[in-house]
Design a protein around this motif. Structure first.
Motif, short mmCIF file in Angstrom:
data_model
loop_
_atom_site.label_atom_id
_atom_site.label_comp_id
_atom_site.label_asym_id
_atom_site.label_seq_id
_atom_site.Cartn_x
_atom_site.Cartn_y
_atom_site.Cartn_z
N ALA A 1 -51.70 -13.50 35.51
CA ALA A 1 -51.42 -14.09 34.15
C ALA A 1 -50.41 -13.35 33.29
O ALA A 1 -50.79 -11.87 33.53
CB ALA A 1 -52.77 -14.34 33.11
N VAL A 2 -49.54 -13.53 32.77
CA VAL A 2 -48.67 -12.90 31.93
C VAL A 2 -48.51 -13.34 30.58
O VAL A 2 -48.59 -14.56 30.27
CB VAL A 2 -47.23 -12.95 32.66
N PHE A 3 -48.31 -12.41 29.55
CA PHE A 3 -48.10 -12.62 28.31
C PHE A 3 -46.77 -12.06 27.96
O PHE A 3 -46.34 -11.02 28.17
CB PHE A 3 -49.04 -11.94 27.25
N ALA A 4 -45.86 -12.91 27.43
CA ALA A 4 -44.41 -12.59 26.98
C ALA A 4 -44.05 -12.31 25.65
O ALA A 4 -44.94 -13.20 24.69
CB ALA A 4 -43.66 -13.46 27.73
N GLY A 5 -43.06 -11.82 25.10
CA GLY A 5 -42.89 -11.52 23.92
C GLY A 5 -41.33 -11.55 23.62
O GLY A 5 -40.43 -10.92 24.74
N ALA A 6 -40.59 -11.86 22.76
CA ALA A 6 -39.25 -11.72 22.65
C ALA A 6 -38.82 -11.31 20.98
O ALA A 6 -39.36 -11.87 20.03
CB ALA A 6 -38.50 -13.01 22.80
N ASP A 7 -37.91 -10.48 21.21
CA ASP A 7 -37.09 -10.17 19.74
C ASP A 7 -35.80 -10.58 19.76
O ASP A 7 -34.99 -10.64 20.60
CB ASP A 7 -37.02 -8.55 19.77
N THR A 8 -35.47 -11.47 18.90
CA THR A 8 -34.27 -12.15 18.76
C THR A 8 -33.38 -11.75 17.92
O THR A 8 -33.77 -11.45 16.80
CB THR A 8 -34.65 -13.55 18.76
N ALA B 1 -41.12 -14.86 34.69
CA ALA B 1 -41.69 -15.44 35.61
C ALA B 1 -41.90 -14.88 36.94
O ALA B 1 -42.94 -15.01 37.80
CB ALA B 1 -41.24 -17.11 35.82
N SER B 2 -41.17 -13.75 37.33
CA SER B 2 -41.05 -12.99 38.41
C SER B 2 -42.29 -12.08 38.35
O SER B 2 -42.70 -11.28 39.45
CB SER B 2 -40.11 -12.09 38.42
N PHE B 3 -43.13 -11.84 37.28
CA PHE B 3 -44.17 -11.09 37.08
C PHE B 3 -45.65 -11.86 37.12
O PHE B 3 -46.63 -11.10 37.30
CB PHE B 3 -44.17 -10.26 35.79
N GLY B 4 -45.36 -13.14 37.10
CA GLY B 4 -46.42 -14.05 37.25
C GLY B 4 -46.31 -15.16 36.43
O GLY B 4 -45.32 -16.02 36.09
N SER B 5 -47.54 -15.89 35.95
CA SER B 5 -47.51 -17.19 35.30
C SER B 5 -47.55 -16.91 33.68
O SER B 5 -48.56 -16.44 33.22
CB SER B 5 -48.62 -17.88 35.80
N VAL B 6 -46.60 -17.21 33.02
CA VAL B 6 -46.57 -16.77 31.63
C VAL B 6 -47.38 -17.72 30.82
O VAL B 6 -47.28 -19.06 30.96
CB VAL B 6 -45.15 -16.88 31.08
N GLN B 7 -48.41 -17.25 30.37
CA GLN B 7 -49.45 -18.00 29.61
C GLN B 7 -48.95 -18.50 28.26
O GLN B 7 -49.08 -19.48 27.80
CB GLN B 7 -50.84 -17.21 29.51
N VAL B 8 -48.59 -17.32 27.47
CA VAL B 8 -48.11 -17.46 25.99
C VAL B 8 -46.98 -16.55 25.62
O VAL B 8 -47.00 -15.51 25.98
CB VAL B 8 -49.36 -17.10 25.21
N PHE B 9 -45.93 -17.39 25.02
CA PHE B 9 -44.96 -16.51 24.60
C PHE B 9 -44.77 -16.50 23.32
O PHE B 9 -44.60 -17.36 22.36
CB PHE B 9 -43.68 -17.56 25.24
#
Length: 396
Positions: A4-11, A48-56
């Motif tokens: 499981a992976v959790f992602a974040g973005a600064d836009t 997605a290369s790190f795993g399944s993104v659960q929450v972004f």
């Protein structure tokens, strides 16, 4: 098993910086991508290369992050709105795109970012409402300029136009012929003519925008715009405030606080009273204020309520506070049931099948020909009248 992976973005306007962490909060990797469709796809592939993104978790889902949020949701990823870190956190940990991206990922993992992004269809309302608001301000400014110029205009112009109502004044000035005059009179008339034509053009734009808003709001929540005293502009603003997602609001109390209508204690000594809240979304508060004043002027039940409250020596601000709180409660329920109102497309057909002239409807229901016609054509919406009209048609 896929981790499981959790992602974040600064836009930002031209770039996005994304970061990924695992379920234990450990950094997995980050990268910067352009704000293009290809850049968004590459960013999701990188995560997605790190795993399944659960929450972004994404900063600015209604601004710079809007495009990324749409692509992520289309890919089936749960997206959450991330609020920028508090000033104390920024002072302690520093500020950079990398730091903000990891902070967004951790906010998504811990649940601190729990708000869903606003619906896409509401963004259309935002664009139209913003355009209408600026057009209305410009039209008011044009009228103010006309009145100001008439004060200092030559006597011939001032005496001719000063007693006209606003509508007749605009019509007369827009049709005047400055070229037939000479000197200062011609110059001043030309300026007034341009202002009048601008006022008329902006009025036409506002009418067109109102029609567009009415159609969009009806498609999103017909039940809301059909309530008494709620027009396309106020309905659009309330939908924007709710974010197009009623599930974003935990209760009608939270919605009232969001609209700045939650009562605030203002008691002192032996006096127990409440005042209007000065917090919340002021545009939403203004919309509720407009609805309240419309109902005070035209709704029999509201007028009876106001009379009762005045008999109790309550002031107008106190009465408005109570009304706006009650309207906020009603609006919250309407937001939860956007399609509760039965459609109106069949009303005219049923009336004609029963061979009932429209004047009979007017006489029996105590309304006007124009109101019935607008309801049948879908130009106006009135939930109470529509239900009464349908019940009468079924019994006729």
């Amino acid at each position: 098993m896929t981790p499981a992976v959790f992602a974040g973005a600064d836009t930002h306007a031209d770039t996005i910086h994304v970061a990924a962490i695992d379920g234990y909060g450990r950094d997995l990797g980050d990268g910067e991508f352009p704000t293009t469709p290809a850049g968004y796809r590459d960013a999701l592939a990188f995560l997605a290369s790190f795993g399944s993104v659960q929450v972004f978790g994404i900063e600015g889902t209604s601004s710079y992050g809007a495009g990324l949020a749409v692509v992520a949701r289309t890919a089936g990823i749960a997206v959450r709105e991330v609020i920028r870190p508090e000033a104390t956190v920024r002072r302690m940990q520093g500020k950079s795109d990398l730091i903000d991206a990891y902070q967004a990922a951790r906010a998504a993992m811990t649940g601190r970012a729990k708000t869903a992004p606003k619906a896409e269809d509401v963004e259309g309302l935002r664009a139209l409402l913003s355009t209408r608001r600026s057009a209305a301000k410009a039209r008011t400014a044009a009228m103010n300029q006309i009145h100001a110029q008439l004060i200092t205009a030559p006597v011939e112009i001032r005496e001719r136009y000063r007693k006209l109502s606003d509508k007749r004044l605009i019509d007369a000035l827009a049709a005047c012929r400055p070229g037939s005059r000479g000197g200062v009179v011609a110059t001043v008339l030309l300026g007034l003519k341009m202002l009048a034509q601008r006022h008329r053009f902006l009025g036409q734009q506002i009418e067109l925008l109102d029609d567009q808003l009415r159609g969009l709001v009806a498609a999103i929540n017909l039940n809301l715009i059909s309530a008494r005293g709620i027009g396309p502009v106020t309905a659009a603003q309330l939908l924007l405030t709710a974010g197009g997602n009623p599930e974003r609001l935990a209760s009608e109390t939270s919605f009232a606080a969001l609209c700045g209508t939650a009562p605030v204690p203002a008691s002192s000594g032996k006096t127990t009273r409440y005042r209007l809240s000065r917090g919340g979304d002021r545009h939403a508060n203004s919309a509720l204020h407009t609805i309240a004043t419309v109902r005070m002027a035209s709704d029999p039940r509201t007028r009876e309520f106001v009379a009762t409250q005045r008999a109790k020596n309550r002031s107008n601000p106190e009465i408005l506070r109570i009304l706006k709180r009650a309207i906020a409660r009603e609006v919250f329920k309407l937001l939860q049931n956007p399609n509760a109102l039965t459609g109106i497309a069949d009303l005219r057909r049923i009336r004609r099948e029963k061979n009932l002239p429209i004047r009979v409807v007017v006489e029996q229901l105590g309304t006007t020909l124009n109101h019935v016609s607008r309801i049948e054509r879908g130009v106006a919406f009135d939930r109470e009248f529509t239900q009464r009209y349908r019940t009468w048609l079924q019994a006729a």
